[in-house]
Scaffold this motif. Structure first.
Motif, PDB file in Angstrom:
ATOM      1  N   GLU A  76      -1.318   0.335 -14.761  1.00  0.00           N
ATOM      2  CA  GLU A  76      -2.262  -0.057 -13.706  1.00  0.00           C
ATOM      3  C   GLU A  76      -3.114   1.133 -13.274  1.00  0.00           C
ATOM      4  OE1 GLU A  76      -0.960  -3.517 -10.824  1.00  0.00           O
ATOM      5  OE2 GLU A  76       0.603  -1.962 -10.928  1.00  0.00           O
ATOM      6  N   ARG A  77      -2.472   2.283 -13.059  1.00  0.00           N
ATOM      7  CA  ARG A  77      -3.232   3.472 -12.638  1.00  0.00           C
ATOM      8  C   ARG A  77      -4.268   3.873 -13.688  1.00  0.00           C
ATOM      9  NH1 ARG A  77       1.741   4.440 -10.726  1.00  0.00           N
ATOM     10  NH2 ARG A  77       2.407   5.817 -12.405  1.00  0.00           N
ATOM     11  N   ALA A  78      -3.957   3.628 -14.940  1.00  0.00           N
ATOM     12  CA  ALA A  78      -4.893   3.930 -16.031  1.00  0.00           C
ATOM     13  C   ALA A  78      -5.901   2.793 -16.242  1.00  0.00           C
ATOM     14  CB  ALA A  78      -4.126   4.186 -17.323  1.00  0.00           C
ATOM     15  N   GLU A  79      -5.779   1.740 -15.441  1.00  0.00           N
ATOM     16  CA  GLU A  79      -6.650   0.563 -15.497  1.00  0.00           C
ATOM     17  C   GLU A  79      -6.584  -0.151 -16.856  1.00  0.00           C
ATOM     18  OE1 GLU A  79     -10.516   1.824 -14.124  1.00  0.00           O
ATOM     19  OE2 GLU A  79      -9.753   2.137 -12.098  1.00  0.00           O
ATOM     20  N   LEU A  80      -5.397  -0.095 -17.480  1.00  0.00           N
ATOM     21  CA  LEU A  80      -5.188  -0.761 -18.763  1.00  0.00           C
ATOM     22  C   LEU A  80      -4.494  -2.113 -18.585  1.00  0.00           C
ATOM     23  CD1 LEU A  80      -4.027   2.338 -20.838  1.00  0.00           C
ATOM     24  CD2 LEU A  80      -6.331   1.343 -20.677  1.00  0.00           C
ATOM     25  N   ALA A  81      -3.908  -2.321 -17.413  1.00  0.00           N
ATOM     26  CA  ALA A  81      -3.215  -3.573 -17.100  1.00  0.00           C
ATOM     27  C   ALA A  81      -3.238  -3.775 -15.594  1.00  0.00           C
ATOM     28  CB  ALA A  81      -1.778  -3.539 -17.611  1.00  0.00           C
ATOM     29  N   GLU A  82      -2.911  -5.001 -15.184  1.00  0.00           N
ATOM     30  CA  GLU A  82      -2.846  -5.297 -13.748  1.00  0.00           C
ATOM     31  C   GLU A  82      -1.767  -6.331 -13.491  1.00  0.00           C
ATOM     32  OE1 GLU A  82      -6.805  -6.575 -12.908  1.00  0.00           O
ATOM     33  OE2 GLU A  82      -6.647  -8.360 -14.135  1.00  0.00           O
ATOM     34  N   ARG A  83      -1.102  -6.160 -12.360  1.00  0.00           N
ATOM     35  CA  ARG A  83      -0.066  -7.116 -11.968  1.00  0.00           C
ATOM     36  C   ARG A  83      -0.699  -8.243 -11.175  1.00  0.00           C
ATOM     37  NH1 ARG A  83       5.095  -3.199 -10.690  1.00  0.00           N
ATOM     38  NH2 ARG A  83       3.674  -1.454 -10.827  1.00  0.00           N
ATOM     39  N   CYS A  84      -0.137  -9.423 -11.346  1.00  0.00           N
ATOM     40  CA  CYS A  84      -0.575 -10.565 -10.554  1.00  0.00           C
ATOM     41  C   CYS A  84       0.619 -11.481 -10.312  1.00  0.00           C
ATOM     42  CB  CYS A  84      -1.713 -11.317 -11.250  1.00  0.00           C
ATOM     43  SG  CYS A  84      -1.336 -11.829 -12.936  1.00  0.00           S
ATOM     44  N   HIS A  85       0.518 -12.272  -9.256  1.00  0.00           N
ATOM     45  CA  HIS A  85       1.603 -13.192  -8.914  1.00  0.00           C
ATOM     46  C   HIS A  85       1.389 -14.527  -9.598  1.00  0.00           C
ATOM     47  CE1 HIS A  85       3.685 -10.738  -5.965  1.00  0.00           C
ATOM     48  NE2 HIS A  85       2.498 -10.274  -5.639  1.00  0.00           N
ATOM     49  N   CYS A  86       2.497 -15.150  -9.950  1.00  0.00           N
ATOM     50  CA  CYS A  86       2.474 -16.470 -10.561  1.00  0.00           C
ATOM     51  C   CYS A  86       2.021 -17.480  -9.511  1.00  0.00           C
ATOM     52  CB  CYS A  86       3.871 -16.811 -11.062  1.00  0.00           C
ATOM     53  SG  CYS A  86       4.028 -18.461 -11.728  1.00  0.00           S
ATOM     54  N   PRO A  87       0.993 -18.277  -9.792  1.00  0.00           N
ATOM     55  CA  PRO A  87       0.495 -19.227  -8.796  1.00  0.00           C
ATOM     56  C   PRO A  87       1.554 -20.229  -8.317  1.00  0.00           C
ATOM     57  CG  PRO A  87      -0.911 -19.213 -10.754  1.00  0.00           C
ATOM     58  CD  PRO A  87       0.258 -18.337 -11.031  1.00  0.00           C
ATOM     59  N   GLY A  88       2.456 -20.651  -9.191  1.00  0.00           N
ATOM     60  CA  GLY A  88       3.460 -21.639  -8.807  1.00  0.00           C
ATOM     61  C   GLY A  88       4.723 -21.036  -8.221  1.00  0.00           C
ATOM     62  N   ASP A  89       4.883 -19.722  -8.327  1.00  0.00           N
ATOM     63  CA  ASP A  89       6.097 -19.062  -7.858  1.00  0.00           C
ATOM     64  C   ASP A  89       5.722 -17.664  -7.391  1.00  0.00           C
ATOM     65  OD1 ASP A  89       8.577 -17.902  -7.446  1.00  0.00           O
ATOM     66  OD2 ASP A  89       9.238 -18.081  -9.526  1.00  0.00           O
ATOM     67  N   ARG A  90       5.548 -17.480  -6.114  1.00  0.00           N
ATOM     68  CA  ARG A  90       5.087 -16.191  -5.565  1.00  0.00           C
ATOM     69  C   ARG A  90       6.050 -15.043  -5.888  1.00  0.00           C
ATOM     70  NH1 ARG A  90       0.269 -15.169  -4.816  1.00  0.00           N
ATOM     71  NH2 ARG A  90       0.723 -13.700  -3.180  1.00  0.00           N
ATOM     72  N   ARG A  91       7.294 -15.382  -6.225  1.00  0.00           N
ATOM     73  CA  ARG A  91       8.239 -14.317  -6.586  1.00  0.00           C
ATOM     74  C   ARG A  91       7.993 -13.832  -8.008  1.00  0.00           C
ATOM     75  NH1 ARG A  91      13.569 -17.268  -6.095  1.00  0.00           N
ATOM     76  NH2 ARG A  91      12.186 -18.823  -6.936  1.00  0.00           N
ATOM     77  N   GLY A  92       7.365 -14.668  -8.826  1.00  0.00           N
ATOM     78  CA  GLY A  92       7.110 -14.306 -10.217  1.00  0.00           C
ATOM     79  C   GLY A  92       5.932 -13.360 -10.333  1.00  0.00           C
ATOM     80  N   VAL A  93       6.153 -12.243 -10.988  1.00  0.00           N
ATOM     81  CA  VAL A  93       5.097 -11.249 -11.174  1.00  0.00           C
ATOM     82  C   VAL A  93       4.799 -11.128 -12.660  1.00  0.00           C
ATOM     83  CG1 VAL A  93       4.431  -8.831 -10.851  1.00  0.00           C
ATOM     84  CG2 VAL A  93       5.819  -9.987  -9.116  1.00  0.00           C
ATOM     85  N   PHE A  94       3.518 -11.143 -12.978  1.00  0.00           N
ATOM     86  CA  PHE A  94       3.046 -10.995 -14.348  1.00  0.00           C
ATOM     87  C   PHE A  94       2.347  -9.651 -14.479  1.00  0.00           C
ATOM     88  CE2 PHE A  94       3.340 -15.539 -14.019  1.00  0.00           C
ATOM     89  CZ  PHE A  94       3.658 -15.968 -15.293  1.00  0.00           C
ATOM     90  N   LEU A  95       2.326  -9.133 -15.699  1.00  0.00           N
ATOM     91  CA  LEU A  95       1.478  -7.999 -16.022  1.00  0.00           C
ATOM     92  C   LEU A  95       0.468  -8.509 -17.033  1.00  0.00           C
ATOM     93  CD1 LEU A  95       1.044  -4.955 -15.504  1.00  0.00           C
ATOM     94  CD2 LEU A  95       2.276  -4.540 -17.636  1.00  0.00           C
ATOM     95  N   GLY A  96      -0.806  -8.328 -16.721  1.00  0.00           N
ATOM     96  CA  GLY A  96      -1.873  -8.778 -17.594  1.00  0.00           C
ATOM     97  C   GLY A  96      -2.680  -7.607 -18.112  1.00  0.00           C
ATOM     98  N   ILE A  97      -3.173  -7.740 -19.317  1.00  0.00           N
ATOM     99  CA  ILE A  97      -3.964  -6.677 -19.929  1.00  0.00           C
ATOM    100  C   ILE A  97      -5.411  -6.784 -19.457  1.00  0.00           C
ATOM    101  CG2 ILE A  97      -4.494  -7.978 -22.046  1.00  0.00           C
ATOM    102  CD1 ILE A  97      -3.977  -5.231 -23.530  1.00  0.00           C
ATOM    103  N   THR A  98      -6.045  -5.652 -19.246  1.00  0.00           N
ATOM    104  CA  THR A  98      -7.457  -5.614 -18.873  1.00  0.00           C
ATOM    105  C   THR A  98      -8.294  -5.430 -20.145  1.00  0.00           C
ATOM    106  OG1 THR A  98      -7.439  -3.210 -18.609  1.00  0.00           O
ATOM    107  CG2 THR A  98      -6.901  -4.530 -16.640  1.00  0.00           C
ATOM    108  N   GLU A  99      -9.599  -5.557 -19.997  1.00  0.00           N
ATOM    109  CA  GLU A  99     -10.475  -5.304 -21.165  1.00  0.00           C
ATOM    110  C   GLU A  99     -10.325  -3.869 -21.647  1.00  0.00           C
ATOM    111  OE1 GLU A  99     -12.248  -7.246 -23.253  1.00  0.00           O
ATOM    112  OE2 GLU A  99     -11.215  -8.811 -22.115  1.00  0.00           O
ATOM    113  N   ALA A 100     -10.193  -2.937 -20.710  1.00  0.00           N
ATOM    114  CA  ALA A 100      -9.979  -1.540 -21.111  1.00  0.00           C
ATOM    115  C   ALA A 100      -8.668  -1.400 -21.876  1.00  0.00           C
ATOM    116  CB  ALA A 100      -9.972  -0.633 -19.878  1.00  0.00           C
ATOM    117  N   GLY A 101      -7.650  -2.150 -21.474  1.00  0.00           N
ATOM    118  CA  GLY A 101      -6.372  -2.132 -22.185  1.00  0.00           C
ATOM    119  C   GLY A 101      -6.489  -2.702 -23.583  1.00  0.00           C
ATOM    120  N   ARG A 102      -7.249  -3.794 -23.702  1.00  0.00           N
ATOM    121  CA  ARG A 102      -7.470  -4.387 -25.033  1.00  0.00           C
ATOM    122  C   ARG A 102      -8.214  -3.400 -25.941  1.00  0.00           C
ATOM    123  NH1 ARG A 102      -6.228  -9.702 -25.454  1.00  0.00           N
ATOM    124  NH2 ARG A 102      -6.141 -10.893 -23.517  1.00  0.00           N
ATOM    125  N   ASP A 103      -9.215  -2.735 -25.379  1.00  0.00           N
ATOM    126  CA  ASP A 103      -9.974  -1.758 -26.159  1.00  0.00           C
ATOM    127  C   ASP A 103      -9.084  -0.595 -26.614  1.00  0.00           C
ATOM    128  OD1 ASP A 103     -12.242  -3.297 -25.779  1.00  0.00           O
ATOM    129  OD2 ASP A 103     -13.076  -1.994 -24.196  1.00  0.00           O
TER     130      ASP A 103
END
Length: 142
Positions: A76-103
């Motif tokens: 996250e600090r390197a802006e290569l990924a970001e955490r987000c909460h699962c819409p159906g379960d606020r306890r569920g945390v996802f890590l998603g890749i950013t465009e910079a991470g894909r690159d």
């Protein structure tokens, strides 16, 4: 476990250590990425919608929950990924890749693949015949 199992396991651990060390050095030097960071980006790139639950990610890269969280923080600090909460379960945390991470993952992938081949080539020509045989059998199976 038989004595033969123990010997084979020792050769496998030796091979693994040598390959991991080579990959770590090359990725750090040429891509400014750690091996776990690269593997995490690779898992995220191939995941549906580019994201994984933190527990799935921890399992995929062989970390406990706390270590996976620290890894996510670095990405996250390197802006290569970001955490987000699962819409159906606020306890569920996802890590998603950013465009910079894909690159970054796309730039590092051929370097990783070449370094892996180099490390396996070196192991296949090792003076230890058991290590060379193990490496050759790994490359020809599948």
């Amino acid at each position: 476990m038989t004595h033969g199992d123990s010997e084979r396991w020792t050769h496998l651990v030796t091979l693994h250590s040598r390959v991991e060390q080579h990959l770590t050095e090359v990725l750090h030097r040429r891509c400014a990425l750690g091996l776990r960071e690269y593997r995490t980006l690779s898992h995220l790139t191939s995941a549906p919608e580019g994201e994984l639950r933190m527990q799935e990610l921890a399992d995929a890269v062989g970390l406990d929950q706390s270590s996976a969280s620290r890894l996510a923080g670095r990405l996250e600090r390197a802006e290569l990924a970001e955490r987000c909460h699962c819409p159906g379960d606020r306890r569920g945390v996802f890590l998603g890749i950013t465009e910079a991470g894909r690159d970054r993952q796309a730039q590092a992938q051929p370097i990783y693949e070449a370094a892996l081949s180099e490390a396996l080539d070196e192991a296949a020509s090792a003076t230890d015949p058991a290590l060379a045989t193990l490496t050759q059998s790994l490359r020809t199976s599948a």
